[in-house]
Design an enzyme around this catalytic site. Structure first.
Site, short mmCIF file in Angstrom:
data_model
loop_
_atom_site.label_atom_id
_atom_site.label_comp_id
_atom_site.label_asym_id
_atom_site.label_seq_id
_atom_site.Cartn_x
_atom_site.Cartn_y
_atom_site.Cartn_z
N ASP A 179 0.91 -1.14 0.00
CA ASP A 179 0.00 0.00 0.00
C ASP A 179 0.95 1.19 0.00
O ASP A 179 1.56 1.50 1.02
CB ASP A 179 -0.87 0.02 1.25
CG ASP A 179 -1.86 1.17 1.19
OD1 ASP A 179 -1.44 2.28 0.81
OD2 ASP A 179 -3.04 0.98 1.51
N HIS A 180 1.08 1.83 -1.16
CA HIS A 180 2.20 2.79 -1.25
C HIS A 180 2.02 3.98 -0.31
O HIS A 180 2.98 4.66 0.01
CB HIS A 180 2.46 3.23 -2.69
CG HIS A 180 1.49 4.24 -3.23
ND1 HIS A 180 0.27 3.89 -3.70
CD2 HIS A 180 1.58 5.57 -3.37
CE1 HIS A 180 -0.37 4.99 -4.12
NE2 HIS A 180 0.42 6.03 -3.93
N HIS A 242 -5.77 2.74 1.06
CA HIS A 242 -5.02 3.91 1.53
C HIS A 242 -5.69 4.64 2.71
O HIS A 242 -5.05 4.92 3.72
CB HIS A 242 -4.83 4.92 0.40
CG HIS A 242 -4.20 4.35 -0.84
ND1 HIS A 242 -3.25 3.36 -0.80
CD2 HIS A 242 -4.37 4.62 -2.16
CE1 HIS A 242 -2.87 3.06 -2.04
NE2 HIS A 242 -3.54 3.81 -2.88
C1 BG6 Z 1 -3.42 4.53 -6.45
C2 BG6 Z 1 -4.78 4.59 -7.10
O1 BG6 Z 1 -3.35 3.47 -5.56
O2 BG6 Z 1 -3.19 5.75 -5.77
C3 BG6 Z 1 -4.88 5.77 -8.05
O3 BG6 Z 1 -5.00 3.39 -7.83
C4 BG6 Z 1 -4.52 7.05 -7.31
O4 BG6 Z 1 -6.18 5.89 -8.59
C5 BG6 Z 1 -3.20 6.90 -6.60
O5 BG6 Z 1 -4.45 8.09 -8.27
C6 BG6 Z 1 -2.90 8.10 -5.72
O6 BG6 Z 1 -1.59 8.00 -5.25
P1 BG6 Z 1 -0.74 9.28 -4.92
O7 BG6 Z 1 0.54 8.73 -4.37
O8 BG6 Z 1 -0.57 10.04 -6.21
O9 BG6 Z 1 -1.53 10.05 -3.92
#
Ligand code: BG6
Length: 496
Positions: A179-180, A242
């Site tokens: 989960d980045h 997230h």
């Molecule tokens: C991803 C989603 O996990 O996270 C995308 O699949 C989203 O739809 C993205 O745009 C948002 O990540 P960040 O790091 O740009 O906030």
């Protein structure tokens, strides 16, 4: 001050989905940055695989183009680029067939001591066939790990099926579910803020906190991902993972250590304490929206249905919901969550709204607004603590609500590494703290499933909102009917 860089052990990283969007946008740039920083040893190699028939050189050309697109020219030199590209090989492998697997086995460095990681940057329907072949072709060594990209399933049942298929081949200690958001600098800072300071923890409970808001707002639309997105929607794409992970980090009890399972045990308890939202309630406490044509960054943009090319989709591009945690620390204190595409501003933040003081000697001359702690994840990472202070000057006791403002860029001046840089190195190091455990993913789905079922059973469509706004008006009503407002950076003076 430059961060200390400790070289990781030599590794073979196999990227399934090597020609895909994630590899180009995130994985290769992140690996390049770590290489540039000196964290990747000379013997480490990256093997990209996908179904396409390409040679090493053609693939390196694709990576080079991707790095040019996603990095600033000041971020690389021709020498650094050449060194990085030389680490990369490409193999055509059929994830669901037999072709290419023996060649992949030949291409991996032997030896039980070497770290081997399989990164599955592919759709979840390919997880099981790939895992089964990794085992059947004898690719698993004692130090092998597998990395799974979200989405892990589309509901509880499919997530369990994925986890079971992976569990037949890999031990849970070898599985890294990404989960980045957990790799983002400020998300990590949340733990530092809470557990490395004496100031907040005594107040971090229902007696002192009125409510919490978590907003992850994007200005982008679905950007050529409409095919995937339409099967997911904001609830599955953002909230299930997230936003719930952020909620866990705000709400969890202090872990006994930073060991992976110590942290994950605490997060799991939060997920299990979430008060269920039944199908009947879903429509009133979980607002879904879908963007229509509007403006973004000063330009006219089409609506979601036009981008998708279909008029009948009920997929939500926006969610606002009210969650409650039924435990001693949080009972009665709502967590308002909000996320959406094509909103007015790109901003991700956590707002901890403290309760009003019990009695004010300053009123009516000077109203006293409650304190707020605002943790800004992006952009402009930082922390603001809103306090009441006296307006300077001899004009009597007039108070103002102003932030104690710490911008990480100003305080540290360093480049803010992308979440994938940290997470990829954690995979090599075998550190699972920032990765989701199987039971966490399944507990999150158990809470989400009835909401999705309620929406599905309803005849109501997602509420429309114009691109470039803050979502449907019912999302504002959701919080305002509790006598609260969504936080705006101009200051929460109007808060209760
Ligand atoms: C991803 C989603 O996990 O996270 C995308 O699949 C989203 O739809 C993205 O745009 C948002 O990540 P960040 O790091 O740009 O906030």
């Amino acid at each position: 001050m430059a961060a200390r860089v400790i070289e990781v052990e030599p590794f073979d990283l196999v990227v399934f989905g090597g020609t895909g969007d994630l590899a180009a946008r995130k994985l290769m740039p992140a690996l390049f940055q770590r290489d540039l920083a000196g964290q990747i040893p000379a013997e480490a190699r990256i093997l990209a695989v996908s179904r396409r028939d390409l040679g090493d050189e053609a693939y390196r050309g694709l990576v080079q183009d991707a790095l040019r697109r996603h990095l600033k020219p000041s971020e690389y030199t021709p020498e650094a680029l050449a060194r990085f590209l030389a680490r990369i090989c490409y193999l055509a492998v059929d994830a669901e067939g037999e072709a290419g697997w023996s060649e992949l086995r030949e291409g991996l460095r032997p030896g039980a001591a070497r770290v081997r990681a399989f990164y599955l940057a592919v759709g979840p329907d390919l997880f099981a066939p790939i895992a089964e072949r990794i085992e059947r072709f004898g690719l698993i060594t004692p130090r092998t790990r597998v990395v799974l990209e979200k989405p892990i399933g589309k509901d509880g049942a499919s997530a369990r099926a994925v986890n079971e298929a992976i569990g037949r081949v890999f031990d849970e200690r070898q599985v890294f579910r990404i989960d980045h958001y957990l790799g983002k600098e400020t998300v990590q800072n949340l733990m530092a803020l809470r557990f490395a300071n004496a100031l907040f923890e005594p107040l971090w409970n229902a007696s002192h906190i009125d409510h919490v808001q978590i907003t992850v707002a994007e200005t982008l639309g679905v950007e050529g991902r409409a095919g995937y997105y339409d099967t997911a929607g904001a609830m599955r794409d953002m909230v299930q993972n997230h936003l719930l992970q952020l909620l866990c980090l705000v709400a969890m009890e202090p872990p006994t250590s930073l060991e992976a399972d110590a942290v994950r045990d605490e997060k799991l308890k939060v997920l299990k304490s979430l008060k269920p939202i039944g199908e009947q309630e879903a429509g009133s406490v979980c607002i879904r929206g879908q963007y229509r044509a509007g403006a973004s960054g000063g330009a006219a943009v089409p609506g979601y249905l036009d981008e998708l090319g279909r008029a009948d989709s009920t997929t939500e591009t926006f969610v606002a919901l009210k969650a409650e945690i039924a435990n001693w620390r949080w009972a009665g204190r709502p967590f308002y969550l909000r996320t959406g595409k094509r909103l007015a501003q790109r901003v991700s933040e956590i707002v901890v709204a403290f309760r009003p003081i019990p009695h004010s000697v300053f009123e009516p001359a000077s109203p006293v607004a409650p304190n707020r702690l605002v943790i800004r994840l992006q952009p402009d990472e930082g922390v603001k603590l809103w306090l009441m202070i006296k307006d300077p000057g001899p004009g009597g006791m007039r108070l103002r609500h102003v932030p104690l403002d710490m911008s990480f860029a100003e305080a540290f001046g360093a480049r803010n590494p992308d979440a994938y840089e940290r997470l990829l190195m954690d995979v090599v190091r075998g550190n699972q703290t920032l990765f989701m455990r199987r039971d966490e993913v399944e507990a999150a789905w158990a809470w989400i499933d009835p909401i999705l079922a309620g929406w599905k059973a309803s005849t109501e469509r997602p509420r429309p909102y114009a691109a470039g706004t803050w979502g449907p008006s019912s999302a504002v009503a959701l919080i305002e009917r509790d006598g609260r407002t969504w936080h705006e950076d101009s200051g929460p003076e109007d808060a209760p």
